[in-house]
Motif scaffolding. Structure first.
Motif, short mmCIF file in Angstrom:
data_model
loop_
_atom_site.label_atom_id
_atom_site.label_comp_id
_atom_site.label_asym_id
_atom_site.label_seq_id
_atom_site.Cartn_x
_atom_site.Cartn_y
_atom_site.Cartn_z
N THR A 252 0.84 -1.19 0.00
CA THR A 252 0.00 0.00 0.00
C THR A 252 0.88 1.25 0.00
N PRO A 253 0.68 2.17 -0.94
CA PRO A 253 1.46 3.41 -0.92
C PRO A 253 1.32 4.13 0.42
N GLY A 254 2.45 4.42 1.04
CA GLY A 254 2.43 5.06 2.36
C GLY A 254 2.00 4.15 3.48
N GLY A 255 2.03 2.83 3.24
CA GLY A 255 1.53 1.88 4.22
C GLY A 255 2.31 1.87 5.52
N GLU A 256 3.64 1.91 5.43
CA GLU A 256 4.45 1.91 6.65
C GLU A 256 4.17 3.13 7.51
N GLU A 257 4.02 4.28 6.88
CA GLU A 257 3.72 5.50 7.63
C GLU A 257 2.34 5.42 8.27
N ALA A 258 1.39 4.79 7.57
CA ALA A 258 0.02 4.72 8.09
C ALA A 258 -0.07 3.85 9.34
N VAL A 259 0.71 2.75 9.40
CA VAL A 259 0.62 1.87 10.56
C VAL A 259 1.53 2.33 11.69
N GLU A 260 2.41 3.29 11.44
CA GLU A 260 3.38 3.72 12.44
C GLU A 260 2.73 4.16 13.75
N PRO A 261 1.63 4.93 13.76
CA PRO A 261 1.03 5.30 15.05
C PRO A 261 0.60 4.10 15.88
N ILE A 262 0.14 3.04 15.23
CA ILE A 262 -0.26 1.85 15.96
C ILE A 262 0.96 1.16 16.55
N LEU A 263 2.01 1.01 15.73
CA LEU A 263 3.23 0.34 16.21
C LEU A 263 3.86 1.13 17.34
N ARG A 264 3.91 2.44 17.20
CA ARG A 264 4.53 3.28 18.23
C ARG A 264 3.73 3.23 19.53
N ALA A 265 2.40 3.26 19.42
CA ALA A 265 1.57 3.20 20.62
C ALA A 265 1.77 1.87 21.35
N HIS A 266 1.95 0.80 20.60
CA HIS A 266 2.22 -0.49 21.22
C HIS A 266 3.58 -0.47 21.93
N GLU A 267 4.59 0.07 21.27
CA GLU A 267 5.92 0.15 21.87
C GLU A 267 5.90 0.95 23.16
N GLU A 268 5.08 1.99 23.20
CA GLU A 268 5.04 2.88 24.36
C GLU A 268 4.03 2.45 25.41
N GLY A 269 3.36 1.32 25.18
CA GLY A 269 2.43 0.79 26.17
C GLY A 269 1.10 1.51 26.23
N ARG A 270 0.75 2.24 25.16
CA ARG A 270 -0.52 2.96 25.14
C ARG A 270 -1.64 2.15 24.51
N VAL A 271 -1.30 1.06 23.87
CA VAL A 271 -2.26 0.14 23.28
C VAL A 271 -1.57 -1.22 23.19
N VAL A 272 -2.34 -2.27 23.11
CA VAL A 272 -1.79 -3.61 22.91
C VAL A 272 -2.08 -4.02 21.47
N LEU A 273 -1.03 -4.32 20.72
CA LEU A 273 -1.18 -4.84 19.36
C LEU A 273 -1.17 -6.36 19.44
N PHE A 274 -2.27 -6.97 19.06
CA PHE A 274 -2.44 -8.42 19.22
C PHE A 274 -2.69 -9.01 17.83
N THR A 275 -1.74 -9.59 17.21
CA THR A 275 -0.34 -9.80 17.53
C THR A 275 0.52 -8.84 16.72
N THR A 276 1.82 -8.73 17.03
CA THR A 276 2.70 -7.87 16.25
C THR A 276 3.10 -8.57 14.96
N PHE A 277 3.81 -7.82 14.09
CA PHE A 277 4.30 -8.40 12.84
C PHE A 277 5.32 -9.51 13.08
N GLN A 278 5.82 -9.63 14.30
CA GLN A 278 6.76 -10.70 14.59
C GLN A 278 6.18 -12.07 14.25
N SER A 279 4.88 -12.23 14.47
CA SER A 279 4.24 -13.51 14.18
C SER A 279 4.41 -13.91 12.72
#
Length: 440
Positions: A252-279
């Motif tokens: 998706t054009p700009g896809g990494e930038e679009a998901v960045e707020p979700i990834l960052r919020a998970h890293e900072e403990g403001r939301v739980v990402l179930f599951t991360t891209f690690q899976s």
């Protein structure tokens, strides 16, 4: 034991027990579930011995652990080399490796066949982008039909409700943020990705809301940030149930930038990402080839090798060196792309001529495909309410896995001989049902 229950069920249907024969048609399903797949329900549920099913689910959990250890066991912890071996493009690999420091959540769905003796693992969908969880409503609804409930009580039948196990997993994941209060869960797809699956997602939402989970549906572009919280439709979110994939994101054009707020919020403990891209590091079908390949056997204990050989059919990366072996064993092999899903890109050796099979092998070798030994599923007899006759079906079962272990199963089935790929999207003749567990 389960064969005896199947025989008893079918015989009652043949002997005129119309309550059992028409139980699926009489069951009261949730409205959105019925709209989604009510027209594709098999006339009866299936039955399986509880002991072997739970034992196989334990094996699947052990296979999950082995998959997540592959980078360390086979590549000395070098995730870059691991991703290269699986053909994962660099941008996708970067997303997957971002959260690779901890243990991945044991969450996924193993797709399996029963060959008449035991189950065999065909594919393992590791991660949160799973379909079929709402099919546990089939067993729940059937137990509301008096004739079926009487049959179930007589044979002491039980089942594991997948939705209940997922709800428990989401509550547990959210607990550090909610303090035990009910979480708000956002099921988030990639932008433009919801439309083809919206009927399935709404059925899942319906089930989760019945179980007390406030589940909202949206796409990545609908997520907003305010006062440190992620919001969907103006509502603060505790858990993001990820249905967007790494591959989808980079396409998706700009896809990494679009998901960045979700990834960052998970890293900072403001939301739980179930599951991360690690899976996604362990969802690639090439992982099964790495487990199966004899060249890596030295990295596993004798017990682990026995587990792999018992559960997994012969599976190899399709390389040019393997083409001649595969050519000679056409009727025993199937070729699949490492990274696709839903039955796409599959070539079935026993359905092709020698010439066409040779062409497939030449074009696929070294191009990101695996070769896997054919598993012939056992015949599942079903009495048709329309004809009154017994018809044979072939079934693809599954095992859902959550952090608490076995989380239930659902079934997709085709009339025997109607095709090799049993998938709801791959063949319009495919039907679905749920299994009941038969106690010892």
């Amino acid at each position: 034991m389960s064969d005896h229950v199947t025989e008893a069920y079918n015989q009652q249907c043949l002997d005129g027990n119309t309550g059992l024969l028409n139980a699926m048609a009489r069951a009261e399903f949730p409205p959105l579930f019925h709209a989604s797949c009510g027209h594709r329900l098999l006339p009866r549920p299936f039955f399986i011995d509880e002991g072997p099913m739970r034992a196989f689910a334990d094996d699947i959990r052990s296979v999950f652990d082995l998959l997540t250890q592959l980078p360390d066991r086979l590549f000395g912890g070098d995730l870059g080399a691991y991703c290269t071996a699986l053909g994962i493009p660099d941008r996708q690999a970067a997303l997957m490796r971002r959260f690779a420091g901890g243990e991945p959540v044991p969450y996924g769905r193993a797709d399996i066949y029963h060959d008449g003796t035991s189950f065999k693992l065909l594919e393992f969908n590791v991660g949160s982008e799973l379909g079929g969880a709402d099919r546990a409503e089939i067993q729940r609804a059937l137990l509301g039909v008096p004739e079926f409930r009487s049959f179930a009580e007589a044979h002491r039948l039980g089942y594991v409700h997948t939705g209940e196990r997922i709800a428990a997993a989401l509550r547990a994941a959210a607990a550090p943020l909610t303090g035990g209060a009910e979480p708000v869960v956002a099921l988030v797809e990639g932008d433009g990705g919801l439309a083809p699956y919206l009927h399935l997602v709404r059925s899942f939402q319906e089930m989760m809301q019945r179980l007390g989970i406030d589940l909202r549906i949206g796409e990545v572009g609908g997520i907003r940030e305010k006062d440190g919280r992620l919001l969907l439709d103006g509502t603060p979110v505790d858990v993001v149930l990820r249905y967007f994939s790494a591959a989808q994101t980079v396409r998706t054009p700009g896809g990494e930038e679009a998901v960045e707020p979700i990834l960052r919020a998970h890293e900072e403990g403001r939301v739980v990402l179930f599951t991360t891209f690690q899976s996604s590091l362990f969802a690639n079908k090439g992982c099964l080839a790495l487990l199966s390949d004899e060249r890596g056997r030295g990295a596993f204990t004798a017990a682990e090798v026995e587990l792999i050989d018992r559960v997994l059919p012969w599976t190899r990366e399709l390389t040019p060196a393997l083409v001649e072996h595969c050519r000679q064993n056409r009727e025993r092999l199937i070729v699949k792309p490492r990274a696709d899903f839903a039955g796409s890109g599959i070539h079935v050796g026993w359905e092709l001529s020698d010439r066409d099979w040779a062409t497939v092998l030449q074009e696929s070798a070294g191009g990101g495909f695996i070769a896997q030994e054919r598993v012939v599923p056992r015949r599942e007899p079903v009495v048709s309410p329309d004809t009154g006759r017994t018809e044979d079906w072939m079934a693809a079962w599954d095992v859902f896995l959550t952090p608490d272990g076995y989380a239930g199963s659902h079934i997709r089935a085709l009339p025997y001989g109607a095709g090799a790929v049993v998938g709801m999207g791959a063949n319009p003749a495919c039907r679905t049902t749920g299994p009941f567990l038969v106690p010892a």
